[in-house]
Design a protein around this motif. Sequence first.
Motif, short mmCIF file in Angstrom:
data_model
loop_
_atom_site.label_atom_id
_atom_site.label_comp_id
_atom_site.label_asym_id
_atom_site.label_seq_id
_atom_site.Cartn_x
_atom_site.Cartn_y
_atom_site.Cartn_z
N UNK A 99 35.36 78.88 9.23
CA UNK A 99 36.54 78.11 9.66
C UNK A 99 36.21 76.65 9.97
N UNK A 100 35.06 76.44 10.64
CA UNK A 100 34.76 75.10 11.15
C UNK A 100 33.55 74.44 10.48
N UNK A 101 32.66 75.21 9.89
CA UNK A 101 31.55 74.64 9.15
C UNK A 101 30.32 74.32 9.96
N UNK B 236 23.47 75.57 7.22
CA UNK B 236 24.45 76.09 8.17
C UNK B 236 23.92 77.33 8.92
N UNK B 237 22.80 77.86 8.46
CA UNK B 237 22.15 78.97 9.19
C UNK B 237 21.79 78.50 10.59
N UNK C 266 27.47 81.67 4.35
CA UNK C 266 27.52 80.21 4.52
C UNK C 266 27.63 79.55 3.15
N UNK C 267 28.05 78.28 3.16
CA UNK C 267 28.10 77.52 1.90
C UNK C 267 26.74 76.91 1.61
N UNK D 2 38.35 73.16 19.59
CA UNK D 2 38.56 74.38 20.40
C UNK D 2 40.04 74.65 20.65
N UNK D 3 40.91 73.65 20.38
CA UNK D 3 42.34 73.88 20.55
C UNK D 3 42.86 74.94 19.58
#
Length: 942
Positions: free
Chosen positions: A211-213, A179-180, A174-175, A222-223
Amino acid sequence: MSQKRLFLLDAYALIFRGYYALIKNPRINSKGQDTSAVMGFVNSLFDVIKREQPDHLAVAFDKEGSKDRVEMFPDYKANRDETPEAIRIAVPIIQQILKAMHIPIIERAGIEADDLIGTIAKQAEKEGYKTYMVTPDKDYAQLVSENIFMYRPARMGNGIEIWGIPEVQKKFEVERPDQVIDYLGMMGDAVDNIPGLPGVGDKTAKKFIAQFGSMENLLANTDQLKGKMKEKVEANAELGLLSKKLATIIIDCDVTFNEHDYELSEPDTDKVQEIFEELEFRRLTDQFIKIFSGEAGASTQVSGTATAKKQAKEAGAGQFSLFGDTAAPTTEIETYSSRKTIENTPHFYQSVAPGMAINLFVKNLLKQTQVCFDTETTGLNPLTAELVGIAFSWESGKGFYIPFPEDRQEAQKLIEILRPFFESEDIVKIGQNLKYDIKVLHKYDIQVHGQLFDTMLAHYLINPDMRHNMDVLSEAYLNYTPVSITDLIGKKGKNQRSFRSVPVEKQTEYAVEDADITFQLKEHFAPELEEAKTLSLFNDIEIPLLRVLASMEIEGINLDEEFLNSLSQELDNDIKLLEESIYKKAGEEFNIASPKQLGIVLFEKLKLVDKPKKTKTGQYSTAEDVLSYLAKDHDIIQNILEYRGLSKLKSTYVDALPTQVDPTTKHVHTDYMQTVAATGRLSSNNPNLQNIPIRTERGRQVRKAFIPHNEEYNLLAADYSQIELRIIAALSEETTMIDAFKNGEDIHASTAAKVFNVPLEEVTREQRSNAKTVNFGIIYGVSAFGLSNQTDLSRSEAKELIDTYYKTYPKLRNYMSEQVDFARENGYVQTVLGRRRYLKDINSRNAVVRGAAERNAVNAPIQGSAADIIKIAMINIYNKLSQGNFKTKMLLQVHDELVFDVYKPELEEIQTLIKTEMESAYTLSVPLDVDLGLGDNWLEAH
């Protein structure tokens, strides 16, 4: 001024970790109390204090779970197993210890410890503190910041890990640490029953974070997903958001950080020591005194971490010599750097080179009063293995290693130099599993004289239900993880190397470490034996027996291989006939050895029962007890049980025994283990000669294969008659039963006459058989259901018989109740010689678990006393045979039976000697009776 530091401990996380770290080796004190959870937690607490010397510290406890999370998701943590009883009992004790140490306890009803710690950590951060969250729980990683860290205790003996921002970034990919939360929400948590997103595991969650953070961003895009994953994520969007909420540690709980409350202050030393004394925490008491008297500094390392070992190797051991006042020339002593740190003590391990150094070493060795030695060999079989080296230690942290040459003659010359030590009567010899070392040295014509102290046997008496190998004992008692032998020679298999191929410096490090640790364990166990009042049992029974067993194992027993080959062919024929009978009754051929196929035939095709029992995997159970219950009503099941019995007999004994004959002695050499059965009974291994079936004709035939040394000898079997019944009669002071034994009556017929109210001469065979089943079953707590299964009695008839039995022998029932009461109060029961069986579950709330402990409370003193008595007999007989220079040898012990190889000219004298010593081994109010049998093989003698 340095930044102030706060340490916050997650109590339950550390308690569970400590408890399960010792699950295979639980710490049971003399009261039968499982103290593993308390010890594990206190070890972690002391480790933090010793390593870090914190100025602020507190401990957070869960109380009644998380009210908020359960309201959000009623199934939160619903799949967790019930908290082990030992942990439930431990928590109030731990809180008493913390209060005595004046360490603040943080606890709020309906709030979990991680939320309390999260809230306080964030508050302390604002006040300029550096906070360390002491827990192995990875969920805390979400709280990590520049001033908040995870302080993760690693496996016992392997130090700690500190996770800051870089470690969290690397671990979770993670950055940012926050985000954990998204990672946990996506992946879910089976332990806490957080559902997560279906189909998303560790790798996928990390991929989505990259990819999404975040969870929200994933759900908004989700597309960009494809196939089933897109369907799953879209269909479970709400579940994902709920999971993230459940995984989020709350940081605004109703708790306030007050730095004055969390200051580490002086403990109530007397109170802490009083609690530790009650728990029998001797080592922790010593640690506590050291820590709070200022003896243990921040640099103290309790465990041998990889870093400590690396630093030690770089530091080297210098030119330190332990050869007494006369220093040996350093050119003659190869000194290897194996300096470690256990409880802040440097280790100096030296390899002694040939020449003057050996002579100086032996000179100093012979001045010692006690020495630990440990042989290193080329294999595990002491009768075939060769010496590679011997390690010695007589002072904690110091020791020596003498490498042995591969050439047998040169090795013999070297061992001769050491002979005065081994044969000295004045030096106590210490070791771990000394029987192995004695057997190895016997090959070199070396006898080990003098007093012995075996740490494995000592620990067996202190804690019989625990494991007793050195690595486990080192971790449990010294908080130190030794070097593993597999690190040096590899794991089992064709690629495993011989210890001889290991460089001498590594041999030195490994071997001397073993001797050093064993020496330290001896110092620890000696006072514990006295406190448990088992020192006389150790010195007078177990240690002398060690020598007896070594002698028996070295001698072995002769085997008629030709007879076993013919018996194998006969069994092949019998098994084939049974197969044909089973196939005929089943109407098809199938794999009888396959439980799955057998279950389908019996319970689907033949429909032998309406509701067949199933295993956890959903298969039909074809276990022995299930089939035995059905056998009397179905011939096919009788055939199957007989098929199983003959197949096992053939593979386990008839075909296997010839492969276990020693090529040099031509004998079979079993290995007797003193430390396996908690009752005190011996176990037999490689091969197991105690489990040869005796109730079936074919099983009895196997005993025919055991024969005398040669035609000048006979086998003699000496068997205690009904010793357990005699012991229970004596211990219970049941006069009716005592009189029957004193009058030489058939105890089973006598019991039948009384419980069936018929004259002794009119007792039928069936009545005697039922009485016999009850006599032996009572010792093991037989129930009406169990008795009806073992006899032709209905359950009501079995109950009536048991009730009548207790009325006939009222003192017996009183004795059984008294034993259970004693166990409840003291946590253990004991044999006539004081051998203890600890019963940690005797006060369990679980009726099934408690019932098993209650049965053990009755059985253990009886079975254990029988084991003690035959051990005394073995020691006395061995001594008499040795002192009289008889050619007769004691070969086997099988529970209540001893087998001898009797030199024919000594027969008359030997029979008298054996019967006298066995019957006088211990005085009870009931006479001990021994039956003797003689023959050209074990079957005839028995």
